[in-house]
Design an enzyme around this catalytic site. Structure first.
Site, PDB file in Angstrom:
ATOM      1  CE  LYS A 114      -3.155  -0.095   3.094  1.00 18.57           C
ATOM      2  NZ  LYS A 114      -4.098   0.043   4.213  1.00 18.57           N
ATOM      3  CE  LYS A 126      -2.626  -1.296  11.119  1.00 16.52           C
ATOM      4  NZ  LYS A 126      -3.260  -0.427  10.114  1.00 16.52           N
ATOM      5  N   GLY A 165      -3.201   6.024  13.514  1.00 12.77           N
ATOM      6  CA  GLY A 165      -4.379   5.372  14.085  1.00 12.77           C
ATOM      7  C   GLY A 165      -4.828   4.175  13.269  1.00 12.77           C
ATOM      8  CG  ASP A 166      -6.130   0.040  12.054  1.00 12.95           C
ATOM      9  OD1 ASP A 166      -6.049   0.206  10.826  1.00 12.95           O
ATOM     10  OD2 ASP A 166      -6.693  -0.959  12.555  1.00 12.95           O
ATOM     11  CB  THR A 209      -9.038   6.225   5.345  1.00 16.52           C
ATOM     12  OG1 THR A 209      -7.800   6.488   5.996  1.00 16.52           O
ATOM     13  CG2 THR A 209      -9.094   4.783   4.895  1.00 16.52           C
ATOM     14  CG  ASN A 240     -11.260   7.924  10.519  1.00 18.04           C
ATOM     15  OD1 ASN A 240     -10.755   7.509   9.481  1.00 18.04           O
ATOM     16  ND2 ASN A 240     -11.191   9.186  10.879  1.00 18.04           N
TER      17      ASN A 240
HETATM   18  P1  NDP Z   1     -12.738   2.791  13.932  1.00 24.04           P
HETATM   19  O1  NDP Z   1     -12.313   2.178  15.211  1.00 24.04           O
HETATM   20  O2  NDP Z   1     -12.898   4.253  13.852  1.00 24.04           O
HETATM   21  O3  NDP Z   1     -14.113   2.137  13.436  1.00 24.04           O
HETATM   22  C1  NDP Z   1     -14.214   0.768  13.215  1.00 24.04           C
HETATM   23  C2  NDP Z   1     -15.652   0.435  12.874  1.00 24.04           C
HETATM   24  O4  NDP Z   1     -15.725  -0.933  12.501  1.00 24.04           O
HETATM   25  C3  NDP Z   1     -16.584   0.602  14.050  1.00 24.04           C
HETATM   26  O5  NDP Z   1     -17.860   0.923  13.587  1.00 24.04           O
HETATM   27  C4  NDP Z   1     -16.550  -0.786  14.679  1.00 24.04           C
HETATM   28  O6  NDP Z   1     -17.683  -1.086  15.463  1.00 24.04           O
HETATM   29  C5  NDP Z   1     -16.502  -1.661  13.457  1.00 24.04           C
HETATM   30  N1  NDP Z   1     -15.820  -2.921  13.773  1.00 24.04           N
HETATM   31  C6  NDP Z   1     -14.585  -3.067  14.301  1.00 24.04           C
HETATM   32  N2  NDP Z   1     -14.298  -4.363  14.503  1.00 24.04           N
HETATM   33  C7  NDP Z   1     -15.392  -5.032  14.106  1.00 24.04           C
HETATM   34  C8  NDP Z   1     -15.715  -6.402  14.074  1.00 24.04           C
HETATM   35  N3  NDP Z   1     -14.849  -7.337  14.481  1.00 24.04           N
HETATM   36  N4  NDP Z   1     -16.936  -6.738  13.586  1.00 24.04           N
HETATM   37  C9  NDP Z   1     -17.822  -5.793  13.151  1.00 24.04           C
HETATM   38  N5  NDP Z   1     -17.558  -4.480  13.184  1.00 24.04           N
HETATM   39  C10 NDP Z   1     -16.365  -4.105  13.636  1.00 24.04           C
HETATM   40  O7  NDP Z   1     -11.672   2.257  12.843  1.00 24.04           O
HETATM   41  P2  NDP Z   1     -11.368   2.821  11.394  1.00 24.04           P
HETATM   42  O8  NDP Z   1     -12.603   3.371  10.789  1.00 24.04           O
HETATM   43  O9  NDP Z   1     -10.166   3.658  11.490  1.00 24.04           O
HETATM   44  O10 NDP Z   1     -10.937   1.492  10.641  1.00 24.04           O
HETATM   45  C11 NDP Z   1     -11.861   0.685   9.910  1.00 24.04           C
HETATM   46  C12 NDP Z   1     -11.098  -0.190   8.926  1.00 24.04           C
HETATM   47  O11 NDP Z   1     -10.372   0.663   8.015  1.00 24.04           O
HETATM   48  C13 NDP Z   1     -10.057  -1.127   9.524  1.00 24.04           C
HETATM   49  O12 NDP Z   1      -9.979  -2.305   8.745  1.00 24.04           O
HETATM   50  C14 NDP Z   1      -8.755  -0.347   9.362  1.00 24.04           C
HETATM   51  O13 NDP Z   1      -7.617  -1.194   9.350  1.00 24.04           O
HETATM   52  C15 NDP Z   1      -9.001   0.291   8.003  1.00 24.04           C
HETATM   53  N6  NDP Z   1      -8.171   1.449   7.697  1.00 24.04           N
HETATM   54  C16 NDP Z   1      -8.222   2.564   8.494  1.00 24.04           C
HETATM   55  C17 NDP Z   1      -7.449   3.655   8.166  1.00 24.04           C
HETATM   56  C18 NDP Z   1      -7.551   4.942   8.932  1.00 24.04           C
HETATM   57  O14 NDP Z   1      -6.967   5.938   8.467  1.00 24.04           O
HETATM   58  N7  NDP Z   1      -8.260   5.002  10.033  1.00 24.04           N
HETATM   59  C19 NDP Z   1      -6.509   3.630   7.035  1.00 24.04           C
HETATM   60  C20 NDP Z   1      -6.613   2.449   6.210  1.00 24.04           C
HETATM   61  C21 NDP Z   1      -7.408   1.399   6.567  1.00 24.04           C
HETATM   62  P3  NDP Z   1     -17.565  -0.982  17.066  1.00 24.04           P
HETATM   63  O15 NDP Z   1     -17.618   0.479  17.370  1.00 24.04           O
HETATM   64  O16 NDP Z   1     -18.745  -1.727  17.545  1.00 24.04           O
HETATM   65  O17 NDP Z   1     -16.285  -1.622  17.452  1.00 24.04           O
END
Ligand code: NDP
Length: 446
Positions: A114, A126, A165-166, A209, A240
């Protein structure tokens, strides 16, 4: 599978038992690279696959902290520094109870390719912890972050390894981690990205993202003379990535009809409006509540444990977590007329689900290309920090947009060069891999 790829893949499984997510990420990349090794046998001679599947360094450490009741809690922290051939290590930290070494290795491995696709100088890494920020007070989160950084500081730095973050790590956690690193090292440098604006964060980084994933979808749609206007979109998650994917979809005239969290899914057939999205920002980022409350507030259907993939829609933006779309769900999406899938999350589709999308000519943007806008803008945040500058929104958004257009072009061109035009899985893996592999060869046998 070619003999070389098969041999390395079997070795990876043998050497890394009980890490299915890592095996899956390696398999997806290796399968795509087979035609590269036929064309360029020097990669085999230099044992690039053997080297690139083995992290340069892994640290695993104890993170003890004291909760609000005065009880000692113990979590596990880790950082996987996978590959530094093209730049300092870069990749997020995930705080979630499911975190284990296999998950962090899959994420770190993906991050190599990536980051290469962004065109910026960033290696792949990571990290994270099995700590669950849900239900913890701000003070508990702070004490945990402080404890984690008292060990992690030995391995990170603005020109060494720059976490971001993640899942479970947002501006609050980054602030506590940054404050601790600065206190210990007595230095102020961009050791983390995703910082708040007050101390070196970049405009558009929170949005990047999600916006980037929509920009990538736009580019894929253009290849079929389509656009987002009027399209029904399915977004999973409500964190996010999901939030800013939804915002950009609304801006471009699309209709987002689903959001979810780990407890369930809401279906809003009229579409999420800007006003409703404001409620989600407040709900998830300030109150830290559940998506169910959206259904209660706006009188729409809530499906406990539900996923968006059963709802008819034209574009899917999986934006929650890994393996959230399986084979059967992919088939339902196809039957319901999905034309594009842009992965905001990392590895949200299983290998079988990807096959269903590709067989059915669905435009499929794999995470390592489609969600690269986040790390790209982290790179832009570092560039601003090192230059003691702050760029305005338009400048950062414009650069993000251009980077996403370029990533799409690189992936598309590589897919064409390897006789499968529009197969972005193949294209992204090949384009991302080649730059890193060549850099590794040029730097000798490390
Ligand atoms: P957040 O913690 O902000 O949000 C995650 C969301 O996904 C929440 O709604 C959460 O629900 C849900 N979620 C998490 N784990 C599970 C699970 N096991 N089953 C169902 N729902 C789940 O994280 P991000 O938005 O930052 O990240 C989301 C994805 O994007 C991840 O895969 C991350 O690796 C990827 N990503 C993020 C980047 C970034 O800049 N933030 C960059 C590139 C990729 P709940 O609140 O109930 O936990």
């Amino acid at each position: 599978m070619s003999k070389y790829v098969e041999r390395v893949y079997n070795h990876v499984i043998e050497k890394n038992p009980a890490q299915p997510d890592f095996h899956q990420a390696v398999k997806e990349v290796l399968d795509s690279l087979m035609p590269v090794f036929e064309k360029e046998p020097r990669f085999e001679k230099y044992k690039i696959l053997e080297r690139i599947t083995e992290p340069e360094r892994i640290v695993i450490f104890r993170v003890p902290w004291v909760d609000d009741n005065g009880e000692i809690q113990v979590n596990r922290g880790m950082r996987v520094q996978f590959n530094s051939a093209i730049g300092p290590y870069k990749g997020g930290l995930r705080f979630h109870p499911s975190v284990n070494l296999g998950i962090i290795k899959f994420l770190g491995f993906e991050q190599i390719f990536k980051n290469s696709l962004t065109g910026l100088s960033m290696g792949g890494a990571k990290g994270g912890s099995d700590f669950d920020p849900k239900g913890k007070s701000d003070n508990e989160v702070m004490r945990f972050c402080q404890s984690l950084m008292t060990e992690l500081f030995k391995y990170v730095g603005g020109r060494v390894d720059v976490p971001a973050g993640d899942i479970g790590v947002g501006a609050r956690e980054i602030g506590y981690l940054f404050g601790t690193w600065k206190k210990i090292t007595q230095r102020f440098e961009p050791v983390l990205t995703g910082k708040s604006l007050e101390y070196g964060g970049s405009l558009i980084r929170p949005e990047a993202t999600g916006y980037g994933s929509v920009y990538f979808a736009q580019e894929m749609l253009k290849t079929r003379n389509e656009d987002l206007k009027g399209k029904v979109c399915l977004v999973s998650g409500s964190g996010n990535v999901a939030q800013y994917t939804t915002e950009k979809c609304i801006d471009l005239g699309a209709k987002v009809v689903t959001l979810s969290d780990s407890s369930g899914m809401v279906h809003d057939p009229d579409g999420v409006t800007k006003e409703k999205l404001e409620f989600v920002f407040e709900l998830k980022n300030v109150k830290r509540g559940r998506i169910k409350e959206y259904a209660e507030k706006f009188g729409v259907e809530y499906y406990p444990d539900g996923q968006p993939w059963t709802i008819p829609g034209e574009i899917a933006f999986p934006s929650a977590t890994q393996n959230e779309i399986n084979n059967d769900e992919a088939k339902v999406l196809v039957d319901n007329g999905v034309i594009a899938v842009s992965e905001g999350a990392n590895m949200p589709s299983t290998i079988e689900a990807i096959d269903v999308f590709l067989e059915n000519k669905v435009l499929f943007g794999p995470g390592k290309a489609a969600n690269a806008g986040g790390v790209s803008t982290s790179g832009l945040e570092m560039a601003q920090n090192f230059g003691f500058e702050s760029w305005n929104r338009e400048t950062v958004d414009d650069r993000l947009h251009k980077i996403m257009i370029n990533i799409h072009k690189m992936a598309y061109d590589a897919s064409k060069d390897y006789d499968d035009p529009g197969n972005y899985v193949l294209g992204a893996n090949i384009a991302g891999f080649k730059k890193v592999a060549n850099a590794m060869i040029l730097q000798g046998h490390w």
